[in-house]
Design a protein around this motif. Structure first.
Motif, PDB file in Angstrom:
ATOM      1  N   PRO A  62       0.850  -1.193   0.000  1.00 44.10           N
ATOM      2  CA  PRO A  62       0.000   0.000   0.000  1.00 44.10           C
ATOM      3  C   PRO A  62       0.889   1.247   0.000  1.00 44.10           C
ATOM      4  CG  PRO A  62      -0.580  -1.504   1.786  1.00 44.10           C
ATOM      5  CD  PRO A  62       0.743  -1.954   1.242  1.00 44.10           C
ATOM      6  N   ALA A  63       0.286   2.385  -0.241  1.00 47.85           N
ATOM      7  CA  ALA A  63       1.014   3.657  -0.193  1.00 47.85           C
ATOM      8  C   ALA A  63       0.860   4.263   1.195  1.00 47.85           C
ATOM      9  CB  ALA A  63       0.489   4.612  -1.255  1.00 47.85           C
ATOM     10  N   TYR A  64       1.968   4.771   1.747  1.00 45.50           N
ATOM     11  CA  TYR A  64       1.964   5.327   3.095  1.00 45.50           C
ATOM     12  C   TYR A  64       2.386   6.799   3.078  1.00 45.50           C
ATOM     13  CZ  TYR A  64       1.505   0.581   4.950  1.00 45.50           C
ATOM     14  OH  TYR A  64       1.061  -0.683   5.239  1.00 45.50           O
ATOM     15  N   LEU A  65       1.803   7.564   4.000  1.00 45.78           N
ATOM     16  CA  LEU A  65       2.103   8.984   4.149  1.00 45.78           C
ATOM     17  C   LEU A  65       2.827   9.213   5.460  1.00 45.78           C
ATOM     18  CD1 LEU A  65      -1.415  10.457   3.220  1.00 45.78           C
ATOM     19  CD2 LEU A  65       0.517  10.094   1.679  1.00 45.78           C
ATOM     20  N   SER A  66       3.680  10.229   5.494  1.00 57.15           N
ATOM     21  CA  SER A  66       4.298  10.622   6.757  1.00 57.15           C
ATOM     22  C   SER A  66       3.241  11.224   7.671  1.00 57.15           C
ATOM     23  CB  SER A  66       5.408  11.643   6.507  1.00 57.15           C
ATOM     24  OG  SER A  66       4.848  12.888   6.086  1.00 57.15           O
ATOM     25  N   ALA A  67       3.560  11.366   8.940  1.00 53.84           N
ATOM     26  CA  ALA A  67       2.605  11.925   9.900  1.00 53.84           C
ATOM     27  C   ALA A  67       2.186  13.333   9.493  1.00 53.84           C
ATOM     28  CB  ALA A  67       3.227  11.933  11.298  1.00 53.84           C
ATOM     29  N   LEU A 101      -0.763   7.664  -8.208  1.00 55.22           N
ATOM     30  CA  LEU A 101      -1.370   7.416  -6.903  1.00 55.22           C
ATOM     31  C   LEU A 101      -2.846   7.796  -6.894  1.00 55.22           C
ATOM     32  CD1 LEU A 101       1.464   8.537  -4.481  1.00 55.22           C
ATOM     33  CD2 LEU A 101       0.619   6.221  -4.849  1.00 55.22           C
ATOM     34  N   TRP A 102      -3.173   8.957  -7.471  1.00 55.57           N
ATOM     35  CA  TRP A 102      -4.545   9.449  -7.424  1.00 55.57           C
ATOM     36  C   TRP A 102      -5.373   8.996  -8.622  1.00 55.57           C
ATOM     37  CZ3 TRP A 102      -6.249  11.328  -3.018  1.00 55.57           C
ATOM     38  CH2 TRP A 102      -5.328  11.846  -2.118  1.00 55.57           C
ATOM     39  N   GLY A 103      -4.719   8.770  -9.754  1.00 51.77           N
ATOM     40  CA  GLY A 103      -5.467   8.358 -10.929  1.00 51.77           C
ATOM     41  C   GLY A 103      -5.477   6.865 -11.126  1.00 51.77           C
ATOM     42  N   MET A 147      -6.861   4.612  -0.619  1.00 56.43           N
ATOM     43  CA  MET A 147      -6.203   5.263   0.504  1.00 56.43           C
ATOM     44  C   MET A 147      -7.210   5.799   1.517  1.00 56.43           C
ATOM     45  SD  MET A 147      -3.051   7.263  -1.380  1.00 56.43           S
ATOM     46  CE  MET A 147      -2.297   7.643   0.203  1.00 56.43           C
ATOM     47  N   PHE A 148      -8.307   6.381   1.006  1.00 52.85           N
ATOM     48  CA  PHE A 148      -9.258   7.053   1.901  1.00 52.85           C
ATOM     49  C   PHE A 148     -10.633   6.396   1.936  1.00 52.85           C
ATOM     50  CE2 PHE A 148      -6.294  10.314   0.329  1.00 52.85           C
ATOM     51  CZ  PHE A 148      -5.784  10.776   1.527  1.00 52.85           C
TER      52      PHE A 148
END
Length: 884
Positions: free
Chosen positions: A499-504, A727-729, A736-737
């Motif tokens: 999966p794709a991860y984001l920083s805090a 990621l978005w397309g 993700m959401f």
């Protein structure tokens, strides 16, 4: 005693002004407003100098030949009144003269208007608003005749000032409330210089847009260089020519301020590179989607013209809300006007004892900053990112995370000595904006820390503050591992990867974005619904605005022919058509309707976002919302999402940029028709120049966009755009959401943002401090993170307080004369010095390898250390085959 002294001061003013019908005694019981015998007249439209001639005229009316202007000023002590209503002395005298022509009913109506229309206006002078409220509601005040009369007389001058000038000190400081319609504007000289500058600026900005580090020229550079070129063209012959019935000349006389500003406005719109260039790079390059047909010039120019011109139609319609009202200040414009005034107004006045001219002050500040910027820009770069606290222990992860300036949160009391590093311009931005923005950054900092230390969403395995996307090993997300050879999403490849991860910090940014969008709409409804409805009523009544006669600048602009709505509408239709053709005719695999989707999104947001931008100097982009909606609407289609994002984001952004330029022309009292055609021409010319350069870059630069490209044309913007498009397309926001997504809980921020403004609005009258809370700006402060930090926000606060509170209150004349000139000089010097540094040393590969340049990038702050080590299995979170 203080009230009596002020009352006597005001009494002296009106006695000096020879106001008839003022025979009442100030210390007698109050018998109502003064019985004015003059009829109400409209503001004077003469073009005489503002103070000396007017003051001399006032003295002549009183037959006071023995008085000099200096003695008059000493007698009335206008500075006392100026402090009370936050105006400079010359504006007070001019307003006092006009007050003679106003009836008591007119003054009373304006006092009511102050309370009704400006109660929630954060830019309106609070002392004036408090005085108006006190005058209308404080019953005890009527039992103190002298104090009541003092308050009334102050409001009387303020009422006159609102008729003949702007109610805002910021605007009065640089914008003239007189106009000469005969002053040349759209001359051959202005169009010639503007055309050359637009072509040169568009070429430079497009050519270096793919280089790292990049280089670019801004509007302030064009404004500075236009002055000597314009003066040089004064040497041309004055022979008149007739072409197609138009009479023109190479030299219409002295280079005028309006000509200069027309060139500046052309540069404003012409220096912007087409947003669609990112889409074309992603389509064309073999390392991305490898679609050679994207090199087609016809395709490129159609989508470039479409996105560049789309905003004009909305800007024209939005004039009723964003240009004509006095409340629409657009603080960023005031610096450009201040520089224009410094160049063209040679007559100097005394400001708190300072006699130095604006132009000389600009030269001093410019020279000092040009010399100084060599240190943080090249010689001693630690002055920019002064992360001195991390030097104590460079490998301490927590110390770097909390205090660092690169991948840290920047909690540092002394983080920079570089004016260019400041996130907001402290001299232009109103202090209420600066402080609310800082509060937003301050409030979100502990949330980021809590997420990181609690390892929520596995953030502990990643740098605390980064805008990059990571996989489950803490490495950069490899988008090539989730798409097949056809560049479409591959579920099997995705499940075997990560999966794709984001920083805090990045997760908090997305939450702040979601809350900001709904909060902006709710805030606009609660605080500005009356203004918005006034604008719609004015459309039906075919007036500029429902209260058009309240602003002197609207009245002055009545001398010029306005641009009709249908003209802007035609531009909008043209942009939609060429965009639909570009997207539909060529194999983009995208529906032409995407153009309309973006326009509808812009229509929904342009007025609320414009009101906030024109009031606070804070722009809110729709990029994240456009990415989210586009990704949900066109799942698995990166190109379609990119176009939805482009039209949804850039249409609103361009519309607000153009509306700001229209306000700039409005302040300068420039013919709207000439401004309109100058903007259109500059935009079209820039589109063709940028597209031609884009083709050159794609075909003539060897190894373009490759990491080892010899001249550093590595396309960092295109890389980021490609990652976001996948990621978005391709991957899509739903993963993700959406339900079951890692960051699904962030969707609650939409609801939080919609509800949050309501209690602030309802309690603002009961809790005094809430009057200064501006929720959209606070939420905007939460967008600083990833990649920036508090290190770029905190230094703005003390500087903003010094200039826009302390100096403005105590030395208003100095502030009015020098504040905007100062910030323009500093910004212009930095821009030009950066260009010189780039070509003199950076381009030649010259570097100074010493501790002052190397120390900031040593240790965990620059490396972006994670707090937690990877588990023994070599990854965190669900492993291959354990997620969908």
């Amino acid at each position: 005693m203080a009230g009596s002294s002020k009352a006597m001061t005001l009494c002296s003013i009106f006695y000096l002004l020879g106001a008839t019908g003022h025979e009442y005694a100030y210390m007698q019981p109050y018998l109502g407003p003064p019985p004015y015998r003059h009829k109400t007249t409209s503001p004077s439209m003469d073009n005489s100098p503002r103070i000396l001639e007017k003051t001399s005229h006032i003295l002549e009316k009183n037959n006071s030949s023995e008085f000099s202007i200096e003695k008059a000023a000493d007698l009335v002590d206008v500075d006392v009144v100026a402090v009370e209503i936050q105006a400079v002395s010359e504006d007070v005298l001019e307003a006092a003269e006009h007050a003679q022509t106003m009836s008591a009913e007119e003054i009373e109506a304006i006092i009511h208007r102050i309370v009704d229309e400006y109660a929630d206006d954060p830019n309106f002078p609070r002392p004036v608003l408090d005085a108006a409220n006190r005058y209308l509601t404080d019953e005890n005040l009527r039992n103190e005749p002298a104090e009541f009369q003092r308050v009334y007389d102050e409001l009387k001058i303020e009422a006159a000032m609102m008729v003949i000038n702007s109610p805002y000190a910021e605007v009065r400081a640089v914008v003239d409330n007189h106009d000469d319609p005969r002053e040349p504007v759209g001359t051959f000289r202005a169009w010639f210089i503007g055309t050359i500058f637009v072509a040169a600026g568009a070429l430079i900005n497009q050519f270096f847009s793919i280089r790292y580090p990049g280089i670019g020229v801004g509007t302030n550079v064009a404004q500075i260089l236009a002055m000597p070129v314009g003066k040089l063209m004064e040497l041309l012959p004055t022979t008149e020519f007739v072409t197609f019935g138009f009479t023109w000349t190479l030299n219409p006389g002295p280079f005028s301020p309006k000509e200069h500003m027309l060139i500046t406005i052309m540069a404003n719109v012409g220096f912007i590179t087409p947003y669609t260039a990112n889409i074309i790079w992603v389509q064309y390059l073999p390392i991305y989607f490898n679609q050679p047909w994207a090199l087609n010039f016809g395709y490129q120019i159609l989508v470039a013209l479409s996105t560049n011109l789309m905003g004009y139609g909305l800007a024209g319609v939005s004039r009723r809300w964003l240009v004509y009202p006095a409340k629409a200040i657009w603080p960023g414009n005031l610096a450009a006007i201040a520089l224009n005034r410094a160049f063209h107004r040679q007559k100097s006045s005394v400001a708190n004892g300072w006699r130095i001219s604006r132009l000389r002050w600009f030269s001093y500040c410019f020279g000092a900053m040009f010399i100084y910027f060599w240190f943080p820009g090249f010689i001693f770069q630690a002055l920019s990112y002064f992360n001195w606290m991390t030097w104590i222990s460079p490998t301490n992860v927590s110390l770097a995370a909390i205090t660092g300036s690169f991948f840290g949160l920047g909690l540092n009391p002394l983080p920079t000595f570089d004016y260019n590093m400041l996130y907001l311009d402290p001299l232009i931005t109103p202090f209420f904006t600066t402080f609310n923005f800082f509060l937003g950054t301050l409030f979100t900092l502990p949330i980021i820390v809590a997420l990181w230390y609690s390892n929520t969403w596995n953030t502990g395995y990643l740098p605390i503050n980064s805008n990059l996307i990571f996989d489950n090993t803490g490495q950069l997300y490899n988008v090539g591992s989730v798409v097949g050879s056809n560049t479409l999403f591959n579920q099997t490849m995705y499940e075997s990867y990560s999966p794709a991860y984001l920083s805090a910090a990045n997760a908090v940014v997305y939450g702040a974005f979601f809350a900001l969008y709904t909060a902006t709409l709710m805030h606009a409804f609660l605080y500005y619904r009356h203004e918005i409805m006034h604008g719609f009523r004015s459309i039906l009544s075919r007036q500029k605005t429902s209260n058009m006669h309240n602003d002197v600048h609207v009245q002055l602009m009545e001398s010029y022919k306005e641009v009709p709505e249908w003209q802007y509408f035609l531009v909008l239709v043209f942009a939609i058509v060429v965009g639909a053709v570009g997207v539909g005719v060529y194999p983009t695999e995208t529906s032409p309707a995407v153009v309309l989707y973006g326009v509808f999104l812009a229509i929904f947001f342009v007025v609320p976002l414009g009101i906030i931008a024109s009031t606070t100097n804070i722009g809110i982009g729709l990029n994240v919302l456009a990415e989210t909606i586009g990704g949900l609407w066109f799942p698995g289609n990166a190109t379609a999402m990119n176009y939805f994002k482009s039209y949804g984001f850039i249409t609103t952004d361009q519309a607000l940029n153009f509306a700001g330029d229209l306000k700039l022309a409005h302040y300068m009292h420039m013919p709207p028709q000439q401004t309109f055609w100058a903007q259109i021409w500059a935009t079209i010319l820039s589109s063709f120049v940028c597209t031609a350069i884009l083709n050159f870059q794609m075909t003539k630069i060897p190894d373009v966009c490759m990491p080892d490209q010899v001249n550093h044309f590595t396309c960092p913007g295109a890389n980021t755009f490609f990652t976001a498009s996948v990621l978005w397309g391709t991957l899509g926001p739903k993963r993700m959401f959406g339900a079951g997504g890692i960051y699904n809980n962030l969707l609650w921020c939409f609801l939080i943002g919609a509800v949050l403004p309501i209690p602030f609005y309802l309690l603002r009258k009961r809790v005094k401090i809430l009057e200064f809370v501006y929720l959209p700006v606070i939420l905007s402060g939460g967008l600083v993170w990833a990649p920036y930090s508090m290190a770029l926000v905190w230094p703005v606060v003390p500087l903003g307080y010094i200039f826009n509170v302390f100096i403005k209150r105590r030395y208003l004349a100095w502030w009015s004369k020098y504040n905007y000139v100062t910030t323009t000089a500093l910004s212009a010097a930095i821009a030009i010095c950066a260009i010189v540094i780039f070509f003199a040393v950076d381009y030649k590969g010259i570097n100074l390898m010493w501790s002052g340049n190397l120390r900031p990038i040593e240790g965990c702050d620059y490396a972006g250390c994670a707090r937690l080590a990877l588990p023994d299995e070599g990854f965190f979170g669900p492993g291959p085959g354990e997620f969908q």
